[in-house]
Design an enzyme around this catalytic site. Structure first.
Site, PDB file in Angstrom:
ATOM      1  N   TYR A   7       0.819  -1.202   0.000  1.00 30.76           N
ATOM      2  CA  TYR A   7       0.000   0.000   0.000  1.00 30.76           C
ATOM      3  C   TYR A   7       0.854   1.254   0.000  1.00 30.76           C
ATOM      4  O   TYR A   7       2.067   1.203   0.194  1.00 30.76           O
ATOM      5  CB  TYR A   7      -0.977   0.000   1.179  1.00 30.76           C
ATOM      6  N   LYS A  66       6.406  -2.026   1.912  1.00 28.65           N
ATOM      7  CA  LYS A  66       5.230  -1.436   2.578  1.00 28.65           C
ATOM      8  C   LYS A  66       4.030  -2.368   2.439  1.00 28.65           C
ATOM      9  O   LYS A  66       3.153  -2.146   1.606  1.00 28.65           O
ATOM     10  CB  LYS A  66       4.945  -0.037   2.006  1.00 28.65           C
ATOM     11  N   GLU A 104      11.610   2.476  14.377  1.00 25.82           N
ATOM     12  CA  GLU A 104      10.743   3.563  13.914  1.00 25.82           C
ATOM     13  C   GLU A 104       9.477   3.575  14.754  1.00 25.82           C
ATOM     14  O   GLU A 104       9.313   2.762  15.660  1.00 25.82           O
ATOM     15  CB  GLU A 104      10.427   3.397  12.416  1.00 25.82           C
ATOM     16  N   LEU A 127      10.835   1.246   7.236  1.00 27.33           N
ATOM     17  CA  LEU A 127      10.286   1.712   5.965  1.00 27.33           C
ATOM     18  C   LEU A 127      11.059   2.965   5.539  1.00 27.33           C
ATOM     19  O   LEU A 127      11.330   3.838   6.366  1.00 27.33           O
ATOM     20  CB  LEU A 127       8.799   2.051   6.119  1.00 27.33           C
TER      21      LEU A 127
HETATM   22  N1  PDD Z   1       2.707   5.019   7.277  1.00 31.76           N
HETATM   23  N2  PDD Z   1       7.365   3.819   8.902  1.00 31.76           N
HETATM   24  C1  PDD Z   1       6.236   3.102   8.888  1.00 31.76           C
HETATM   25  C2  PDD Z   1       6.222   1.794   9.593  1.00 31.76           C
HETATM   26  C3  PDD Z   1       5.095   3.590   8.237  1.00 31.76           C
HETATM   27  O1  PDD Z   1       3.970   2.863   8.228  1.00 31.76           O
HETATM   28  C4  PDD Z   1       5.142   4.858   7.603  1.00 31.76           C
HETATM   29  C5  PDD Z   1       3.965   5.436   6.859  1.00 31.76           C
HETATM   30  C6  PDD Z   1       6.353   5.579   7.660  1.00 31.76           C
HETATM   31  C7  PDD Z   1       6.519   6.931   6.990  1.00 31.76           C
HETATM   32  O2  PDD Z   1       6.550   6.816   5.588  1.00 31.76           O
HETATM   33  P1  PDD Z   1       6.051   8.006   4.648  1.00 31.76           P
HETATM   34  O3  PDD Z   1       6.817   9.213   5.072  1.00 31.76           O
HETATM   35  O4  PDD Z   1       6.392   7.562   3.293  1.00 31.76           O
HETATM   36  O5  PDD Z   1       4.577   8.172   4.903  1.00 31.76           O
HETATM   37  C8  PDD Z   1       7.451   5.019   8.286  1.00 31.76           C
HETATM   38  C9  PDD Z   1       1.513   5.458   6.597  1.00 31.76           C
HETATM   39  C10 PDD Z   1       1.317   6.928   6.629  1.00 31.76           C
HETATM   40  C11 PDD Z   1       0.339   4.675   7.125  1.00 31.76           C
HETATM   41  O6  PDD Z   1       0.512   3.489   7.334  1.00 31.76           O
HETATM   42  O7  PDD Z   1      -0.757   5.224   7.279  1.00 31.76           O
END
Ligand code: PDD
Length: 286
Positions: free
Chosen positions: A32, A150, A182, A206
């Site tokens: 996703y 992801k 994270e 991620l």
């Molecule tokens: N989550 N780390 C994890 C585990 C994440 O699920 C996310 C993003 C990030 C940040 O990635 P980005 O800057 O590309 O959004 C880091 C999304 C927002 C979610 O699951 O809703």
């Protein structure tokens, strides 16, 4: 009622249906992306599209036929749902063969499932929480070892978030071998003096699209950046802390495991980075 996208069709949300045999449902065999929308425009669309392609490749999943139309689909959903601020959620699964099987289905006969929907969040950029900051707990990282992909396997992050809520806090930072990986759904940072410290890239986290942009802006603003693991003890002694993600942008952290960070209010570097990130992202939005 929202209009959503499913496999080539724009439908009212209550008419979009996916098979019970879909591998996303049975096996969490899906990937996703979440892309934010500001001023009715997409933030960092190219970054999200590239990471999506990488996730598909890492799992040997075929691209949906509409892959090259994703920008148009995002824009159409923003338009018909009149989104000014919010997010677009996109999911691709390995599709729905006519049974449950651990073996991947034949990609010739089972096509991927592609779903997109909007989340309307007026006031997302001007969030009052960004002015007070969030509180986090630490928790052991018990996710699988390929967090760079992801995937929709979000049960453990969801449990981590619930543990935070049960403790009266906002989120959880996950720890592996003594170092922070994270946040439950965001990247984690601490600040010491003029230096921003965040875990290096690898399979353990991620590769946040917001992370890449924020580190670029930080360097451009003459801040020092160190990409390395840090312990919770180091974090507790930091001057500032914050998280980044597509849904929170740069969000200050003011408490870690009941320990107040800095003055207990968002620090100047976190606040400045949020400002720069929002300003630059709005300029570059498409
Ligand atoms: N989550 N780390 C994890 C585990 C994440 O699920 C996310 C993003 C990030 C940040 O990635 P980005 O800057 O590309 O959004 C880091 C999304 C927002 C979610 O699951 O809703």
């Amino acid at each position: 009622m929202r209009t959503v996208y499913l496999n080539g069709e724009y439908l009212p949300e209550n008419e979009a249906q996916v098979s019970i045999f879909d591998r996303g449902f049975l096996m969490a065999d899906g990937v996703y992306e979440v892309t934010s929308v500001l001023d009715g425009k997409l933030i960092d669309f190219d970054g999200h599209a590239k990471r999506l392609e990488r996730s598909l490749n890492e799992l040997g999943m075929q691209k949906p036929d509409a892959f090259d139309d994703l920008l148009d689909i995002h824009r159409e959903l923003v338009r018909v749902n009149e989104i000014n601020e919010g997010m677009i959620y996109l999911q691709i699964t390995r599709g729905a063969p006519n049974d449950r099987d651990f073996v991947y289905p034949d990609p010739e006969t089972t096509k991927p499932t592609l779903v997109l929907f909007t989340q309307n969040k007026p006031g997302l950029a001007d969030s009052p929480v960004a002015k007070t900051g969030i509180k986090v707990i630490s928790i052991e990282d018990q996710r699988w070892a390929r967090r760079d992909i992801k995937t929709v396997q979000l049960l453990y992050p969801s449990m981590a978030k619930m543990a935070a809520k049960a403790a009266g806090k906002d989120d959880a930072w996950m720890i592996e071998d003594g170092k922070v990986t994270e946040g439950s759904s965001n990247n984690a940072y601490i600040v010491k003096g003029n230096t921003i410290i965040t875990r290096h890239l690898g399979n353990e986290i991620l590769h946040g699209i917001t992370r890449a942009a924020v580190l670029r802006f930080a360097r451009e603003a003459q801040m020092q950046v160190e990409e390395r693991g840090f312990t919770i003890d180091e974090a507790k002694e930091a001057d500032e802390a914050f998280i980044t993600s597509a849904s929170t942008f740069v969000m200050p952290v003011v408490e870690i495991d009941d320990h107040t960070i800095g003055t207990g209010t968002p620090g100047p570097i976190s606040a400045r980075l949020r400002e720069i990130y929002l300003e630059e992202s709005r300029k570059a939005a498409i």
